[in-house]
Design a protein around this motif. Structure first.
Motif: not given
Length: 138
Positions: A43, A45, A58-59, A62, A65-66, A69
């Motif tokens: 990880d 980050l 950013t977390r 992410f 995004l998860a 996706s």
């Protein structure tokens, strides 16, 4: 634009692009490992201060995004499982008009809870990403 785009020329262009991309990735990976070795955590980050707003954003992205996706990962995996099922038990259209739809829902009913179970039990995302990367992610 490629002049005289024959099959052989297009194959050569694609091959050169693959080789270039592969060499670029391999060089970057080698130099990064040579520089940092095993000191980098899965990880990335975690290496940054956790109270920075940029790290928190950013977390968050992410996580988005998860979430977005997930369907993109489930669709090809479900299609692969359905193809394997057809190889093992025969094509669904030969077993009646509703067999393929039934297979679709059975696979979905098993796959979604299993993926949820993985999501709530795995504490190190690096393990999951390593498995996905090693098995040829899409």
């Amino acid at each position: 634009e490629v002049r005289q785009a024959t099959q052989n020329r297009m194959d050569a262009i694609i091959s050169v692009a693959y080789v270039f991309a592969g060499l670029s990735f391999a060089t970057t990976a080698f130099l990064a490992y040579a520089t940092y070795g095993n000191m980098v955590e899965p990880d990335l980050l975690k290496g940054y201060p956790q109270d920075f707003v940029a790290v928190q954003l950013t977390r968050f992205f992410f996580a988005v995004l998860a979430t977005i996706s997930y369907p993109l990962q489930v669709h090809p995996s479900r299609a692969s499982i359905m193809a394997l099922w057809s190889l093992a038990a025969g094509p669904a259209h030969l077993q009646g008009p509703r067999a393929e739809r039934r297979r679709f829902w059975v696979i979905t009913a098993v796959w979604v809870p299993l993926s949820f179970l993985v999501a709530v039990t795995v504490t190190d995302l690096g393990i999951v990403l390593g498995i996905v990367g090693a098995t040829g992610s899409t």
